[in-house]
Enzyme design. Structure first.
Site, PDB file in Angstrom:
ATOM      1  N   ARG A 139      -0.336  -8.932  13.291  1.00 53.61           N
ATOM      2  CA  ARG A 139      -0.961  -7.899  12.448  1.00 53.61           C
ATOM      3  C   ARG A 139      -1.862  -8.542  11.396  1.00 53.61           C
ATOM      4  O   ARG A 139      -2.925  -8.018  11.070  1.00 53.61           O
ATOM      5  CB  ARG A 139       0.116  -7.027  11.797  1.00 53.61           C
ATOM      6  CG  ARG A 139       0.678  -6.002  12.780  1.00 53.61           C
ATOM      7  CD  ARG A 139       2.064  -5.542  12.394  1.00 53.61           C
ATOM      8  NE  ARG A 139       2.097  -4.737  11.210  1.00 53.61           N
ATOM      9  CZ  ARG A 139       3.176  -4.603  10.427  1.00 53.61           C
ATOM     10  NH1 ARG A 139       4.299  -5.233  10.737  1.00 53.61           N
ATOM     11  NH2 ARG A 139       3.130  -3.851   9.374  1.00 53.61           N
TER      12      ARG A 139
ATOM     13  N   LYS B 194       0.830  -1.216   0.000  1.00 57.09           N
ATOM     14  CA  LYS B 194       0.000   0.000   0.000  1.00 57.09           C
ATOM     15  C   LYS B 194       0.866   1.268   0.000  1.00 57.09           C
ATOM     16  O   LYS B 194       0.602   2.197  -0.741  1.00 57.09           O
ATOM     17  CB  LYS B 194      -0.930   0.036   1.234  1.00 57.09           C
ATOM     18  CG  LYS B 194      -1.910  -1.117   1.313  1.00 57.09           C
ATOM     19  CD  LYS B 194      -2.912  -0.926   2.451  1.00 57.09           C
ATOM     20  CE  LYS B 194      -2.297  -0.932   3.850  1.00 57.09           C
ATOM     21  NZ  LYS B 194      -1.728  -2.224   4.269  1.00 57.09           N
TER      22      LYS B 194
ATOM     23  N   ARG C  79      11.440  -1.670  10.817  1.00 53.85           N
ATOM     24  CA  ARG C  79      10.396  -1.213  11.733  1.00 53.85           C
ATOM     25  C   ARG C  79      10.269  -2.185  12.898  1.00 53.85           C
ATOM     26  O   ARG C  79      10.353  -3.397  12.701  1.00 53.85           O
ATOM     27  CB  ARG C  79       9.052  -1.164  10.981  1.00 53.85           C
ATOM     28  CG  ARG C  79       8.734   0.205  10.432  1.00 53.85           C
ATOM     29  CD  ARG C  79       7.549   0.181   9.544  1.00 53.85           C
ATOM     30  NE  ARG C  79       6.376  -0.459  10.127  1.00 53.85           N
ATOM     31  CZ  ARG C  79       5.177  -0.463   9.547  1.00 53.85           C
ATOM     32  NH1 ARG C  79       5.003   0.108   8.382  1.00 53.85           N
ATOM     33  NH2 ARG C  79       4.157  -1.056  10.126  1.00 53.85           N
TER      34      ARG C  79
ATOM     35  N   ARG D 189      11.464  -6.366   4.930  1.00 55.75           N
ATOM     36  CA  ARG D 189      11.257  -4.952   4.577  1.00 55.75           C
ATOM     37  C   ARG D 189      12.194  -4.049   5.383  1.00 55.75           C
ATOM     38  O   ARG D 189      12.390  -4.241   6.574  1.00 55.75           O
ATOM     39  CB  ARG D 189       9.800  -4.601   4.868  1.00 55.75           C
ATOM     40  CG  ARG D 189       9.438  -3.164   4.594  1.00 55.75           C
ATOM     41  CD  ARG D 189       7.960  -2.988   4.453  1.00 55.75           C
ATOM     42  NE  ARG D 189       7.220  -3.147   5.688  1.00 55.75           N
ATOM     43  CZ  ARG D 189       5.903  -2.977   5.784  1.00 55.75           C
ATOM     44  NH1 ARG D 189       5.203  -2.694   4.722  1.00 55.75           N
ATOM     45  NH2 ARG D 189       5.301  -3.126   6.937  1.00 55.75           N
TER      46      ARG D 189
ATOM     47  N   ARG E 136      -9.622   0.732   9.152  1.00 52.46           N
ATOM     48  CA  ARG E 136      -9.181  -0.612   9.492  1.00 52.46           C
ATOM     49  C   ARG E 136     -10.197  -1.367  10.338  1.00 52.46           C
ATOM     50  O   ARG E 136      -9.970  -2.523  10.672  1.00 52.46           O
ATOM     51  CB  ARG E 136      -7.890  -0.530  10.273  1.00 52.46           C
ATOM     52  CG  ARG E 136      -6.641  -0.771   9.390  1.00 52.46           C
ATOM     53  CD  ARG E 136      -5.493  -0.603  10.261  1.00 52.46           C
ATOM     54  NE  ARG E 136      -4.295  -1.294  10.045  1.00 52.46           N
ATOM     55  CZ  ARG E 136      -3.202  -0.743   9.526  1.00 52.46           C
ATOM     56  NH1 ARG E 136      -3.254   0.444   9.013  1.00 52.46           N
ATOM     57  NH2 ARG E 136      -2.079  -1.410   9.517  1.00 52.46           N
TER      58      ARG E 136
HETATM   59  P1  AMP Z   1       0.881   0.428   9.128  1.00 51.55           P
HETATM   60  O1  AMP Z   1       2.048   1.309   8.935  1.00 51.55           O
HETATM   61  O2  AMP Z   1      -0.319   0.869   8.326  1.00 51.55           O
HETATM   62  O3  AMP Z   1       1.200  -1.027   8.919  1.00 51.55           O
HETATM   63  O4  AMP Z   1       0.439   0.579  10.656  1.00 51.55           O
HETATM   64  C1  AMP Z   1       1.309   0.233  11.706  1.00 51.55           C
HETATM   65  C2  AMP Z   1       0.544   0.123  13.003  1.00 51.55           C
HETATM   66  O5  AMP Z   1      -0.051   1.392  13.319  1.00 51.55           O
HETATM   67  C3  AMP Z   1      -0.619  -0.856  12.988  1.00 51.55           C
HETATM   68  O6  AMP Z   1      -0.206  -2.189  13.240  1.00 51.55           O
HETATM   69  C4  AMP Z   1      -1.478  -0.286  14.118  1.00 51.55           C
HETATM   70  O7  AMP Z   1      -0.935  -0.573  15.404  1.00 51.55           O
HETATM   71  C5  AMP Z   1      -1.329   1.210  13.918  1.00 51.55           C
HETATM   72  N1  AMP Z   1      -2.358   1.736  12.971  1.00 51.55           N
HETATM   73  C6  AMP Z   1      -2.156   2.257  11.730  1.00 51.55           C
HETATM   74  N2  AMP Z   1      -3.299   2.643  11.169  1.00 51.55           N
HETATM   75  C7  AMP Z   1      -4.274   2.352  12.076  1.00 51.55           C
HETATM   76  C8  AMP Z   1      -5.687   2.498  12.079  1.00 51.55           C
HETATM   77  N3  AMP Z   1      -6.350   2.995  11.017  1.00 51.55           N
HETATM   78  N4  AMP Z   1      -6.354   2.098  13.187  1.00 51.55           N
HETATM   79  C9  AMP Z   1      -5.716   1.591  14.257  1.00 51.55           C
HETATM   80  N5  AMP Z   1      -4.387   1.404  14.320  1.00 51.55           N
HETATM   81  C10 AMP Z   1      -3.663   1.794  13.237  1.00 51.55           C
END
Ligand code: AMP
Length: 212
Positions: free
Chosen positions: A169, A13, A158, A125, A86
């Site tokens: 996740r 994404k 990360r 990654r 989400r």
């Molecule tokens: P991402 O970078 O999108 O993979 O997000 C990393 C982490 O941030 C996720 O595993 C969640 O802990 C938190 N996170 C990101 N976006 C959301 C969201 N829309 N709602 C809740 N937690 C989020």
């Protein structure tokens, strides 16, 4: 114009959102990036989010909503939402937010990828601290520890990109994010693309759909 990018963590994404941003001039809004910025800045919100993110769970809806609301202001030509919504509740919140501003969702693109491929991608990654480039060690021959884009030496993983957090996740994705797909999948502006192809091919499909 609002474009939503759906897909499991690691589906690509962020990479696609960056390409869309460059081509169409839309604002890239990644709630994960916004949260990581709060963590880095040591804000109250960031302190609360940090441990939750490391575990692979979702942070509470209202914390993310505040960040999203601010980010959506001044989105100019349009916005690409990466990692939001989400949950079913976030889907409703977003619909309300968007209808209040008179904007509309023009495309919901779901990048699909097999579970095995996702975990493999996530653990390999890496990101460059200097230029923000996200890349995958699997696709780089003889990795020398430097960013392939800018040559920066500060390349990191990360904290939630290890196998345990990645699996968590994915579990969370299936349990909580499936209703988001359900909410959009019968809409004419919903499209699934196969994420298990070169970045350019995936991007081509996405552009065709955005310009349809
Ligand atoms: P991402 O970078 O999108 O993979 O997000 C990393 C982490 O941030 C996720 O595993 C969640 O802990 C938190 N996170 C990101 N976006 C959301 C969201 N829309 N709602 C809740 N937690 C989020």
């Amino acid at each position: 114009m609002i474009v939503l990018l759906l897909g499991a963590p690691g589906a690509g994404k962020g990479t696609q959102a960056d390409l869309i941003k460059k081509k169409y001039g839309f604002k890239h809004i990644s709630t994960g990036d916004l949260l990581r910025a709060e963590v880095a800045a040591g804000t109250e919100l960031g302190k609360r989010a940090d441990a939750i993110m490391k575990s692979g769970a979702l942070v509470p809806d209202e914390m993310v909503l505040e960040l999203l609301q601010n980010a959506l202001k001044n989105s100019g030509k349009g916005a690409i939402l990466d990692g939001y919504p989400r949950t079913a509740a976030q889907t409703e919140m977003l619909k309300n937010l968007i209808s209040a501003t008179g904007e509309k969702i023009s495309a919901v693109i779901n990048i699909k990828l097999s579970e095995k491929e996702i975990v493999d991608r996530i653990v390999m990654r890496r990101q460059c601290k200097k230029c923000g480039n996200i890349f995958n060690l699997r696709f780089i021959k003889n990795f020398d520890g430097k960013c392939p884009k800018c040559g920066g030496a500060d390349v990191y993983q990360r904290p939630d990109d290890n196998e345990t957090a990645a699996k968590k996740r994915l579990e969370v994705y299936h349990a909580q994010t499936a209703p988001v797909v359900e909410a959009f999948k019968n809409e004419p502006f919903y499209k699934e693309v196969d994420g298990n192809r070169p970045v350019e091919k995936v991007f081509e499909d996405i552009c065709k759909f955005i310009e349809r």
